[in-house]
Design a protein around this motif. Structure first.
Motif, PDB file in Angstrom:
ATOM      1  N   ILE A  69     -19.375 -19.499 -11.102  1.00 29.93           N
ATOM      2  CA  ILE A  69     -20.776 -19.405 -11.283  1.00 29.93           C
ATOM      3  C   ILE A  69     -20.714 -18.000 -10.876  1.00 29.93           C
ATOM      4  O   ILE A  69     -20.380 -17.162  -9.780  1.00 29.93           O
ATOM      5  CB  ILE A  69     -20.621 -19.942  -8.962  1.00 29.93           C
ATOM      6  N   GLU A  70     -22.551 -17.731 -11.464  1.00 29.55           N
ATOM      7  CA  GLU A  70     -23.155 -16.291 -11.822  1.00 29.55           C
ATOM      8  C   GLU A  70     -24.349 -16.773 -12.243  1.00 29.55           C
ATOM      9  O   GLU A  70     -24.472 -17.912 -13.223  1.00 29.55           O
ATOM     10  CB  GLU A  70     -22.586 -15.808 -13.093  1.00 29.55           C
ATOM     11  N   LYS A  71     -24.908 -16.570 -11.604  1.00 28.71           N
ATOM     12  CA  LYS A  71     -26.543 -16.210 -11.533  1.00 28.71           C
ATOM     13  C   LYS A  71     -27.309 -15.994 -13.324  1.00 28.71           C
ATOM     14  O   LYS A  71     -27.986 -16.433 -13.648  1.00 28.71           O
ATOM     15  CB  LYS A  71     -27.075 -14.988 -11.122  1.00 28.71           C
ATOM     16  N   LYS A  72     -26.046 -14.891 -13.767  1.00 31.18           N
ATOM     17  CA  LYS A  72     -26.887 -14.545 -15.227  1.00 31.18           C
ATOM     18  C   LYS A  72     -26.138 -15.747 -16.122  1.00 31.18           C
ATOM     19  O   LYS A  72     -26.374 -16.117 -17.581  1.00 31.18           O
ATOM     20  CB  LYS A  72     -26.131 -13.423 -16.109  1.00 31.18           C
ATOM     21  N   ASN A  73     -25.578 -16.714 -15.834  1.00 30.69           N
ATOM     22  CA  ASN A  73     -24.656 -18.353 -17.112  1.00 30.69           C
ATOM     23  C   ASN A  73     -26.184 -19.211 -16.832  1.00 30.69           C
ATOM     24  O   ASN A  73     -25.814 -19.505 -18.076  1.00 30.69           O
ATOM     25  CB  ASN A  73     -24.177 -19.180 -15.164  1.00 30.69           C
ATOM     26  N   ARG A  74     -26.833 -18.791 -15.968  1.00 33.04           N
ATOM     27  CA  ARG A  74     -28.504 -19.877 -16.484  1.00 33.04           C
ATOM     28  C   ARG A  74     -29.520 -19.054 -17.061  1.00 33.04           C
ATOM     29  O   ARG A  74     -30.383 -18.154 -16.341  1.00 33.04           O
ATOM     30  CB  ARG A  74     -29.073 -20.298 -15.162  1.00 33.04           C
TER      31      ARG A  74
ATOM     32  N   ASP B 241     -32.203 -19.821 -19.121  1.00 30.83           N
ATOM     33  CA  ASP B 241     -33.088 -20.279 -19.155  1.00 30.83           C
ATOM     34  C   ASP B 241     -34.163 -21.920 -18.754  1.00 30.83           C
ATOM     35  O   ASP B 241     -32.432 -22.102 -18.006  1.00 30.83           O
ATOM     36  CB  ASP B 241     -34.301 -19.498 -20.374  1.00 30.83           C
ATOM     37  N   GLN B 242     -34.252 -22.614 -18.544  1.00 36.28           N
ATOM     38  CA  GLN B 242     -34.480 -23.711 -17.934  1.00 36.28           C
ATOM     39  C   GLN B 242     -33.574 -24.481 -18.850  1.00 36.28           C
ATOM     40  O   GLN B 242     -33.094 -25.108 -18.200  1.00 36.28           O
ATOM     41  CB  GLN B 242     -36.212 -24.102 -18.046  1.00 36.28           C
ATOM     42  N   ALA B 243     -34.338 -24.441 -20.286  1.00 40.71           N
ATOM     43  CA  ALA B 243     -32.904 -24.967 -20.902  1.00 40.71           C
ATOM     44  C   ALA B 243     -31.554 -24.825 -21.321  1.00 40.71           C
ATOM     45  O   ALA B 243     -30.697 -25.841 -21.675  1.00 40.71           O
ATOM     46  CB  ALA B 243     -33.768 -25.951 -21.944  1.00 40.71           C
ATOM     47  N   LEU B 244     -30.945 -23.138 -21.497  1.00 44.49           N
ATOM     48  CA  LEU B 244     -29.824 -23.003 -22.020  1.00 44.49           C
ATOM     49  C   LEU B 244     -28.699 -22.594 -20.680  1.00 44.49           C
ATOM     50  O   LEU B 244     -29.660 -21.435 -20.114  1.00 44.49           O
ATOM     51  CB  LEU B 244     -30.230 -22.030 -22.727  1.00 44.49           C
ATOM     52  N   PHE B 245     -27.279 -22.862 -20.937  1.00 50.21           N
ATOM     53  CA  PHE B 245     -26.814 -22.478 -19.790  1.00 50.21           C
ATOM     54  C   PHE B 245     -25.817 -21.434 -21.256  1.00 50.21           C
ATOM     55  O   PHE B 245     -24.617 -22.138 -21.672  1.00 50.21           O
ATOM     56  CB  PHE B 245     -26.729 -23.365 -19.264  1.00 50.21           C
ATOM     57  N   ILE B 246     -25.219 -20.402 -20.367  1.00 49.22           N
ATOM     58  CA  ILE B 246     -24.407 -20.049 -20.734  1.00 49.22           C
ATOM     59  C   ILE B 246     -23.342 -19.114 -20.253  1.00 49.22           C
ATOM     60  O   ILE B 246     -23.250 -18.145 -19.530  1.00 49.22           O
ATOM     61  CB  ILE B 246     -24.252 -18.806 -22.265  1.00 49.22           C
ATOM     62  N   CYS B 247     -21.639 -19.617 -20.549  1.00 51.90           N
ATOM     63  CA  CYS B 247     -20.842 -19.655 -18.875  1.00 51.90           C
ATOM     64  C   CYS B 247     -20.513 -18.133 -19.582  1.00 51.90           C
ATOM     65  O   CYS B 247     -19.912 -17.373 -20.748  1.00 51.90           O
ATOM     66  CB  CYS B 247     -20.045 -20.001 -19.049  1.00 51.90           C
ATOM     67  N   ARG B 248     -20.763 -16.688 -18.270  1.00 48.97           N
ATOM     68  CA  ARG B 248     -20.091 -15.840 -18.953  1.00 48.97           C
ATOM     69  C   ARG B 248     -18.759 -15.436 -18.899  1.00 48.97           C
ATOM     70  O   ARG B 248     -18.155 -13.596 -19.401  1.00 48.97           O
ATOM     71  CB  ARG B 248     -21.228 -14.279 -17.307  1.00 48.97           C
TER      72      ARG B 248
ATOM     73  N   CYS C 269     -16.355 -18.364 -20.050  1.00 52.66           N
ATOM     74  CA  CYS C 269     -15.654 -18.350 -20.661  1.00 52.66           C
ATOM     75  C   CYS C 269     -16.044 -18.937 -21.932  1.00 52.66           C
ATOM     76  O   CYS C 269     -15.550 -19.874 -23.212  1.00 52.66           O
ATOM     77  CB  CYS C 269     -15.439 -20.465 -20.180  1.00 52.66           C
ATOM     78  N   GLY C 270     -18.075 -18.306 -21.818  1.00 51.74           N
ATOM     79  CA  GLY C 270     -18.433 -18.373 -23.007  1.00 51.74           C
ATOM     80  C   GLY C 270     -19.260 -20.295 -23.319  1.00 51.74           C
ATOM     81  O   GLY C 270     -19.229 -20.181 -24.548  1.00 51.74           O
ATOM     82  N   VAL C 271     -18.278 -21.320 -23.067  1.00 53.24           N
ATOM     83  CA  VAL C 271     -19.624 -22.182 -22.666  1.00 53.24           C
ATOM     84  C   VAL C 271     -20.822 -22.479 -23.184  1.00 53.24           C
ATOM     85  O   VAL C 271     -21.948 -21.652 -22.475  1.00 53.24           O
ATOM     86  CB  VAL C 271     -18.942 -23.183 -22.432  1.00 53.24           C
ATOM     87  N   VAL C 272     -21.395 -22.797 -24.051  1.00 57.29           N
ATOM     88  CA  VAL C 272     -22.563 -23.024 -24.372  1.00 57.29           C
ATOM     89  C   VAL C 272     -23.373 -24.584 -24.302  1.00 57.29           C
ATOM     90  O   VAL C 272     -22.688 -25.468 -25.190  1.00 57.29           O
ATOM     91  CB  VAL C 272     -23.814 -22.825 -25.412  1.00 57.29           C
TER      92      VAL C 272
END
Length: 312
Positions: A262-267, A269-276, A278-281
């Motif tokens: 869980i990290e705020k920067k993972n989100r 923008d509205q449509a894109l999620f990138i895990c800081r 494990c790198g999953v998109v």
């Protein structure tokens, strides 16, 4: 009859003042009045149904009217025939008369789910499931924005005709929202029933008080019936025997569905999620729905009962 009985009971109990008081005299002298558009309740003695002929016999002040036809869908007629119980209400809306019947439909036996379908509710996408179903809100949001502009223009006029139009538009918009919510709820429950899955929903009670948004976003959030959509999913799931649980919605938009970081920067923008970590998109709403599904499965395994949120 019930109104007069209630009035007499209040007078006897002294709820409307002591004998001779100004308040009591006013209550005794004022006739009981009813709104013209108010519902008229009928019990089985005053109104009887003939399902084969699709007619009703109804008692009126001018005598009993027989062979009054009614129309409904085949499914509604089947429900009426099997489960109708208690009184029926006659209402009039825009010159059309409707009979609202009470039907006590038994709850289906709940099955043991093989998995859980997570449902993420939002504004851009009204509902996104962990299985890939997405109810886009683009067309509906355009419709609601047009209705908002129309309401502003009518409110600025302030005439009697404008107020009448506002009332009609308000009812029409509420019907449109309910119809869309019914369609979304039916799609979600049908998919869960077909795959022997349970449904995990976010507990969004009090979301209007918790969320801090800019004014334009606030209007969109407050105008959409999230609680109604949850209610529709819940009652359709109960009727179909689909297990349903509510989960804590905290940080579902920031949690990675793969590694649960869980990290705020993972989100992004509205449509894109990138895990800081494990790198999953992934699509942000799809990722959130998968996190909700995992939480729902954990709640079910832990043996906790489904918590129905209080109306917001």
């Amino acid at each position: 009859m019930y109104a007069y009985t209630a009035l007499r009971a209040n007078l006897r109990a002294g709820n409307l003042g002591k004998p001779g008081s100004k308040r009591r005299k006013k209550a005794e002298s004022k006739p009981v009045a009813f709104r013209p558009e108010a519902a008229h309740p009928f019990d089985d003695w005053c109104l009887s149904w003939q399902y084969d002929e699709q007619t009703v016999s109804i008692w009126t002040t001018a005598g009993r009217l027989k062979n009054v036809r009614f129309v409904c869908s085949p499914d509604a007629l089947k429900t009426l025939r099997e489960y109708r119980k208690g009184e029926s209400d006659l209402i009039e809306r825009d010159g059309v008369f409707y009979l609202i019947a009470v039907c006590e439909v038994p709850q289906a036996e709940q099955y043991e789910p093989d998995q859980f379908i997570g449902v993420d509710l939002g504004i851009t996408n009204m509902a996104t499931t962990s299985t890939g179903y997405r109810a886009a809100g683009r067309g509906l949001n355009r419709h609601r924005n047009r209705q908002l502009d129309l309401r502003k223009r009518l409110q600025a006029k302030g005439t009697k005709s404008a107020r009448r139009r506002l009332k009609n538009r308000r009812r029409k918009e509420a019907r449109n929202a309910a119809n869309v919510n019914h369609i979304i709820a039916k799609q979600i429950v049908t998919e869960a029933e077909r795959t022997s899955s349970g449904i995990a929903l976010e507990d969004l009670g009090g979301i209007r008080q918790r969320v801090r948004l800019r004014k334009p976003q606030r209007v969109t959030l407050h105008s959409w019936a999230f609680h109604q959509l949850g209610q529709f999913v819940e009652y359709k799931a109960r009727r179909a025997g689909v297990p349903l649980v509510y989960v804590d919605p905290a940080y579902t938009s920031q949690e990675c569905a793969e590694c649960h970081h869980i990290e705020k920067k993972n989100r992004v923008d509205q449509a894109l999620f990138i895990c800081r970590k494990c790198g999953v998109v992934a699509h942000a709403d799809r990722n959130a729905s998968r996190s909700i599904a995992a939480r729902g499965e954990a709640v079910w395994i832990a043996g906790r009962e489904s918590r129905v949120p209080a109306p917001s």
